[in-house]
Scaffold this motif. Structure first.
Motif, PDB file in Angstrom:
ATOM      1  N   GLY A   1       0.844  -1.198   0.000  1.00  0.00           N
ATOM      2  CA  GLY A   1       0.000   0.000   0.000  1.00  0.00           C
ATOM      3  C   GLY A   1       0.872   1.237   0.000  1.00  0.00           C
ATOM      4  N   MET A   2       0.355   2.318  -0.564  1.00  0.00           N
ATOM      5  CA  MET A   2       1.187   3.513  -0.668  1.00  0.00           C
ATOM      6  C   MET A   2       0.375   4.767  -0.371  1.00  0.00           C
ATOM      7  SD  MET A   2       4.201   4.565  -2.726  1.00  0.00           S
ATOM      8  CE  MET A   2       4.767   6.255  -2.705  1.00  0.00           C
ATOM      9  N   CYS A   3       0.942   5.641   0.444  1.00  0.00           N
ATOM     10  CA  CYS A   3       0.324   6.950   0.702  1.00  0.00           C
ATOM     11  C   CYS A   3       1.292   8.053   0.337  1.00  0.00           C
ATOM     12  CB  CYS A   3      -0.041   7.094   2.171  1.00  0.00           C
ATOM     13  SG  CYS A   3      -1.539   6.246   2.563  1.00  0.00           S
ATOM     14  N   PHE A   4       0.811   8.998  -0.455  1.00  0.00           N
ATOM     15  CA  PHE A   4       1.655  10.074  -0.960  1.00  0.00           C
ATOM     16  C   PHE A   4       1.407  11.370  -0.181  1.00  0.00           C
ATOM     17  CE2 PHE A   4       0.442   7.203  -4.363  1.00  0.00           C
ATOM     18  CZ  PHE A   4       1.628   6.939  -5.021  1.00  0.00           C
ATOM     19  N   GLN A   5       2.268  12.318  -0.476  1.00  0.00           N
ATOM     20  CA  GLN A   5       2.127  13.647   0.111  1.00  0.00           C
ATOM     21  C   GLN A   5       0.774  14.279  -0.271  1.00  0.00           C
ATOM     22  OE1 GLN A   5       5.429  16.002  -1.126  1.00  0.00           O
ATOM     23  NE2 GLN A   5       4.845  17.772   0.070  1.00  0.00           N
ATOM     24  N   HIS A   6       0.411  14.127  -1.544  1.00  0.00           N
ATOM     25  CA  HIS A   6      -0.809  14.782  -2.032  1.00  0.00           C
ATOM     26  C   HIS A   6      -1.943  13.789  -2.218  1.00  0.00           C
ATOM     27  CE1 HIS A   6       1.138  18.628  -2.363  1.00  0.00           C
ATOM     28  NE2 HIS A   6       2.161  18.019  -2.946  1.00  0.00           N
ATOM     29  N   PHE A   7      -2.181  12.977  -1.224  1.00  0.00           N
ATOM     30  CA  PHE A   7      -3.340  12.088  -1.083  1.00  0.00           C
ATOM     31  C   PHE A   7      -3.692  11.279  -2.333  1.00  0.00           C
ATOM     32  CE2 PHE A   7      -4.708  16.395   0.756  1.00  0.00           C
ATOM     33  CZ  PHE A   7      -3.787  16.342   1.770  1.00  0.00           C
ATOM     34  N   ASN A   8      -3.774  11.947  -3.499  1.00  0.00           N
ATOM     35  CA  ASN A   8      -4.113  11.270  -4.759  1.00  0.00           C
ATOM     36  C   ASN A   8      -5.439  10.499  -4.709  1.00  0.00           C
ATOM     37  OD1 ASN A   8      -1.504  12.164  -5.009  1.00  0.00           O
ATOM     38  ND2 ASN A   8      -0.790  10.444  -6.221  1.00  0.00           N
ATOM     39  N   LEU A   9      -6.420  11.072  -4.032  1.00  0.00           N
ATOM     40  CA  LEU A   9      -7.765  10.482  -4.079  1.00  0.00           C
ATOM     41  C   LEU A   9      -8.410  10.846  -5.417  1.00  0.00           C
ATOM     42  CD1 LEU A   9      -8.947  11.436  -0.469  1.00  0.00           C
ATOM     43  CD2 LEU A   9      -8.218   9.174  -1.269  1.00  0.00           C
ATOM     44  N   PHE A  10      -9.358  10.018  -5.847  1.00  0.00           N
ATOM     45  CA  PHE A  10     -10.087  10.353  -7.081  1.00  0.00           C
ATOM     46  C   PHE A  10     -11.149  11.397  -6.742  1.00  0.00           C
ATOM     47  CE2 PHE A  10      -8.686   5.907  -7.667  1.00  0.00           C
ATOM     48  CZ  PHE A  10      -7.844   6.106  -8.738  1.00  0.00           C
ATOM     49  N   PRO A  11     -11.042  12.604  -7.328  1.00  0.00           N
ATOM     50  CA  PRO A  11     -11.917  13.698  -6.894  1.00  0.00           C
ATOM     51  C   PRO A  11     -13.392  13.493  -7.244  1.00  0.00           C
ATOM     52  CG  PRO A  11     -10.562  14.374  -8.766  1.00  0.00           C
ATOM     53  CD  PRO A  11     -10.069  13.023  -8.344  1.00  0.00           C
ATOM     54  N   HIS A  12     -13.643  12.709  -8.303  1.00  0.00           N
ATOM     55  CA  HIS A  12     -15.027  12.544  -8.771  1.00  0.00           C
ATOM     56  C   HIS A  12     -15.723  11.363  -8.103  1.00  0.00           C
ATOM     57  CE1 HIS A  12     -12.413   9.953 -11.037  1.00  0.00           C
ATOM     58  NE2 HIS A  12     -13.453   9.260 -11.436  1.00  0.00           N
ATOM     59  N   LEU A  13     -15.010  10.667  -7.213  1.00  0.00           N
ATOM     60  CA  LEU A  13     -15.628   9.549  -6.488  1.00  0.00           C
ATOM     61  C   LEU A  13     -15.795   9.929  -5.018  1.00  0.00           C
ATOM     62  CD1 LEU A  13     -13.573   6.480  -7.836  1.00  0.00           C
ATOM     63  CD2 LEU A  13     -15.787   7.339  -8.650  1.00  0.00           C
ATOM     64  N   THR A  14     -16.832   9.395  -4.391  1.00  0.00           N
ATOM     65  CA  THR A  14     -17.016   9.667  -2.960  1.00  0.00           C
ATOM     66  C   THR A  14     -15.906   8.970  -2.170  1.00  0.00           C
ATOM     67  OG1 THR A  14     -18.347   7.704  -2.534  1.00  0.00           O
ATOM     68  CG2 THR A  14     -19.540   9.704  -3.237  1.00  0.00           C
ATOM     69  N   VAL A  15     -15.833   9.328  -0.891  1.00  0.00           N
ATOM     70  CA  VAL A  15     -14.873   8.683   0.004  1.00  0.00           C
ATOM     71  C   VAL A  15     -15.051   7.164  -0.028  1.00  0.00           C
ATOM     72  CG1 VAL A  15     -14.421   8.349   2.476  1.00  0.00           C
ATOM     73  CG2 VAL A  15     -14.544  10.669   1.515  1.00  0.00           C
ATOM     74  N   LEU A  16     -16.311   6.734   0.077  1.00  0.00           N
ATOM     75  CA  LEU A  16     -16.583   5.293   0.078  1.00  0.00           C
ATOM     76  C   LEU A  16     -16.167   4.663  -1.251  1.00  0.00           C
ATOM     77  CD1 LEU A  16     -17.829   2.955   1.723  1.00  0.00           C
ATOM     78  CD2 LEU A  16     -20.016   3.466   0.622  1.00  0.00           C
TER      79      LEU A  16
END
Ligand code: ADP
Ligand code: MG
Length: 240
Positions: free
Chosen positions: A80-95
């Motif tokens: 698993g990897m966590c970056f400085q800038h989160f890199n979440l998908f902005p168009h998807l909800t948290v879930l």
């Protein structure tokens, strides 16, 4: 769990990683620090096959990283990897951010993936935000979601690349707390961070990199209180 033997990497002419040797046993927590540009991110990214190395050997969980796509996919499932800038998908909800990989990579049924995601969102104390979009969350909350998202793939190892350095100061603690908890649960962790309190609290070893080399490696106590090399001393005097 992770073994790097004489790893070398070049960006064109630029020798970015020089004879890196590193072993991480199951359950070990390693903190990597060093000046900007010393190759910390590049090393972390090589371990996850986001970058290729040109010489030497990288073995993760018994699988050697070669050009073989099968191996790369195998390793990415375990890491698993966590970056400085989160890199979440902005168009998807948290879930949805959390269920995407379990559903598409692990072929998990949607309901099962959602239950799993809610379990990890609860662990990072963010279940109440599950149906929001990343842009509606604070930086600290987004980083906690990024950690939960990684955990949904049930990784054997977690890599962190300066996970708190883009956060406002008041949000650093909430992310470090999650990381400390993860460490205490026995996760194998490799963290690039300059949070020296965190290093003292959880690291089995601290590694100092400079100009593409590992300069010094020690337990946190000796590393901070009795650094051997001049370069480590200089670096510590600048950040502490
Ligand atoms: P750190 O994470 O320690 O700040 P990096 O691994 O990001 O260091 O970068 C190490 C060096 O490699 C820096 O000099 C950087 O400019 C260079 N570098 C990083 N990525 C690339 C790239 N994709 N192409 C060329 N040079 C790069
Ligand atoms: Mg970096």
């Amino acid at each position: 769990m992770i073994q790097l033997t004489d790893v070398n990497k070049w960006y064109g002419q630029f020798h970015v990683l020089k004879n890196i040797n590193l072993q991480v046993k199951k359950g070990e927590k390693i903190v990597i620090c060093g000046p900007s540009g010393s190759g910390k991110s590049t090393m972390i990214r090589c371990i996850n096959s986001l970058e290729e190395h040109q010489k030497g050997q990288i073995i993760v969980g018994g699988t050697e990283l070669t050009d073989d796509l099968k191996n790369i996919e195998l390793v990415r499932k375990e890491v698993g990897m966590c970056f400085q800038h989160f890199n979440l998908f902005p168009h998807l909800t948290v879930l949805e951010n959390c269920t995407l990989a379990p559903i598409w990579v692990k072929k998990m049924p949607k309901k099962e993936a959602e239950a799993l995601a809610m379990k990890y969102l609860e662990r990072v104390q963010i279940t109440d935000q599950a149906n929001k979009f990343p842009g509606q969350l604070s930086g600290g909350q987004q980083q906690r979601v990024a950690i939960a998202r990684s955990l949904c793939m049930n990784p054997q190892v977690m890599l962190f690349d300066e996970p708190t350095s883009a956060l406002d100061p008041e949000m650093v603690r909430e992310v470090l707390d999650v990381m400390v908890e993860l460490a205490n649960e026995g996760m194998t962790m490799l963290c690039v961070t300059h949070e020296m309190g965190f290093a003292r609290q959880v690291a089995d070893r601290v590694i100092f990199m400079d100009q593409g080399e590992i300069i010094e490696e020690n337990n946190p106590h000796d590393f901070f209180d009795n650094p051997k090399s001049d370069r480590t001393q200089l670096f510590l005097s600048q950040i502490l």
